[in-house]
Design an enzyme around this catalytic site. Structure first.
Site, PDB file in Angstrom:
ATOM      1  N   HIS A  42       0.852  -1.293  -0.044  1.00  0.00           N
ATOM      2  CA  HIS A  42      -0.153   0.082   0.003  1.00  0.00           C
ATOM      3  C   HIS A  42       1.037   1.309  -0.073  1.00  0.00           C
ATOM      4  O   HIS A  42       2.058   1.123   0.438  1.00  0.00           O
ATOM      5  CB  HIS A  42      -0.971  -0.007   1.374  1.00  0.00           C
ATOM      6  CG  HIS A  42      -1.949  -1.233   1.241  1.00  0.00           C
ATOM      7  ND1 HIS A  42      -3.297  -0.919   1.474  1.00  0.00           N
ATOM      8  CD2 HIS A  42      -1.662  -2.321   1.125  1.00  0.00           C
ATOM      9  CE1 HIS A  42      -3.684  -2.137   1.545  1.00  0.00           C
ATOM     10  NE2 HIS A  42      -2.920  -3.189   1.125  1.00  0.00           N
ATOM     11  N   GLU A  60       0.903   3.815   1.755  1.00  0.00           N
ATOM     12  CA  GLU A  60       1.349   4.544   2.910  1.00  0.00           C
ATOM     13  C   GLU A  60       2.345   3.615   3.719  1.00  0.00           C
ATOM     14  O   GLU A  60       3.365   3.840   3.999  1.00  0.00           O
ATOM     15  CB  GLU A  60       0.143   4.667   4.246  1.00  0.00           C
ATOM     16  CG  GLU A  60      -0.940   5.637   3.542  1.00  0.00           C
ATOM     17  CD  GLU A  60      -1.929   5.017   2.654  1.00  0.00           C
ATOM     18  OE1 GLU A  60      -3.068   5.595   3.071  1.00  0.00           O
ATOM     19  OE2 GLU A  60      -1.545   3.997   2.045  1.00  0.00           O
ATOM     20  N   CYS A  65      -6.760   2.957   4.107  1.00  0.00           N
ATOM     21  CA  CYS A  65      -7.444   1.817   4.464  1.00  0.00           C
ATOM     22  C   CYS A  65      -7.317   1.386   5.671  1.00  0.00           C
ATOM     23  O   CYS A  65      -6.203   1.999   6.533  1.00  0.00           O
ATOM     24  CB  CYS A  65      -7.308   0.823   3.527  1.00  0.00           C
ATOM     25  SG  CYS A  65      -5.573   0.146   3.584  1.00  0.00           S
ATOM     26  N   CYS A  70      -3.564   0.248   6.412  1.00  0.00           N
ATOM     27  CA  CYS A  70      -2.491   1.091   6.283  1.00  0.00           C
ATOM     28  C   CYS A  70      -2.554   1.837   7.784  1.00  0.00           C
ATOM     29  O   CYS A  70      -1.475   2.330   8.399  1.00  0.00           O
ATOM     30  CB  CYS A  70      -2.657   2.255   5.193  1.00  0.00           C
ATOM     31  SG  CYS A  70      -2.365   1.406   3.802  1.00  0.00           S
TER      32      CYS A  70
END
Length: 295
Positions: free
Chosen positions: A102, A104, A129, A132
């Site tokens: 992801h 992040e 999300c 993260c």
């Protein structure tokens, strides 16, 4: 300028183009701005930290590797040092979705691999999300990290992850980005094996103690390493290979150009990454993959 940045460049305000071009145009630009560069950019352009981070988001998202979703996410992590670290989502065809990275995670891992010890804020072009949010909660004072999103009032991570579960619930005091050395012997004359062991020595695995690391050599001879980043909630943990792939991608290199890989982990580890590491590397086209055990 790399072709990936052309669309983002066209949308950049003129006042930023002249000060960013000498940085972005460099062949060795690796998705990071130093604190000194950030300071000079702000002085010359007259913008503040938040405006700069939002302006850089399209450049971060340009690093996205999305053969599955075709959905690009960019992130900019600001370290306590003042450095800005780019991050983007990365996906890999023909392997499980559990191996994706992801944006992040990418930005935080990028900062970790470059020696940052604390993140103060993260700017993202889409709402983080739950995966993260939990990953960032592994950081020191993670709940106080400021999350900046387009069109929204900045809020700390605790706002997005209230009543959170984290390292303190398991009495863990050594957190992700903290400096560690697990003391594994590194007497190898093999360049890749030595680098993999050094990476494992800096891995974050306080829950399983399953320290691991990897070294990848590309066809052009360049070398990249990755280390394991474990999480209190387990699932958001990031394997060593993913950390190395992040650094390859942000260096402007091709993740399909891996020529050789050496992976190290404990022989008696309660969890092991070897099988998924081998599978993912083979999917990326690398066949020269070796396993060694830490001692």
């Amino acid at each position: 300028m790399h072709s990936r940045f052309k669309a983002a460049w066209a949308e950049l305000p003129e006042k930023l183009q002249s000060v960013l071009r000498p940085i972005i145009d460099k062949s060795d630009f690796s998705g990071m701005l130093t604190a000194e560069q950030v300071k000079n950019i702000k002085i010359q352009s007259g913008i503040n930290d938040s405006e700069l981070a939002f302006a850089l988001l399209p450049f971060a998202a340009a690093y996205a590797v999305t053969p599955i979703s075709h959905f690009q996410v960019g992130a900019i992590a600001c370290g306590a040092s003042g450095n800005l670290y780019f991050g983007a989502n990365m996906e890999f065809s023909h392997v499980s979705m559990g191996q994706v990275i992801h944006a992040e995670q990418c930005a935080v891992t990028h900062s970790w691999m470059k020696g940052e010890t604390q993140i103060t804020s993260i700017t993202v072009n889409y709402t983080p999300c739950g995966h993260c949010r939990q990953f960032m909660n592994e950081l020191r004072e993670g709940g106080k990290i400021m999350v900046n999103l387009p069109g929204r009032t900045p809020a700390v991570l605790h706002h997005y992850l209230p009543d959170s579960f984290g390292p303190s619930d398991l009495n863990i005091t050594t957190l992700l980005l903290d400096t560690v050395d697990h003391g594994y012997k590194n007497q190898s004359r093999d360049r890749l094996l030595s680098a993999a062991i050094e990476a494992a020595n800096q891995s974050h695995a306080p829950y399983s103690k399953a320290h691991s690391g990897i070294a990848l050599q590309l066809k052009d001879g360049s070398l990249f390493t990755g280390r394991y980043a474990e999480n209190a909630a387990f699932n958001p943990s990031l394997p060593p290979l993913q950390a190395a792939l992040i650094m390859i991608n942000l260096a402007g290199k091709d993740i399909h150009a891996i020529d050789q890989a050496k992976f190290v982990e404990k022989q008696d580890a309660i969890i092991k990454h070897w099988c998924v590491t081998e599978n993912t590397l083979q999917a990326l086209g690398c066949q020269n993959i070796e396993l060694a055990y830490l001692d």
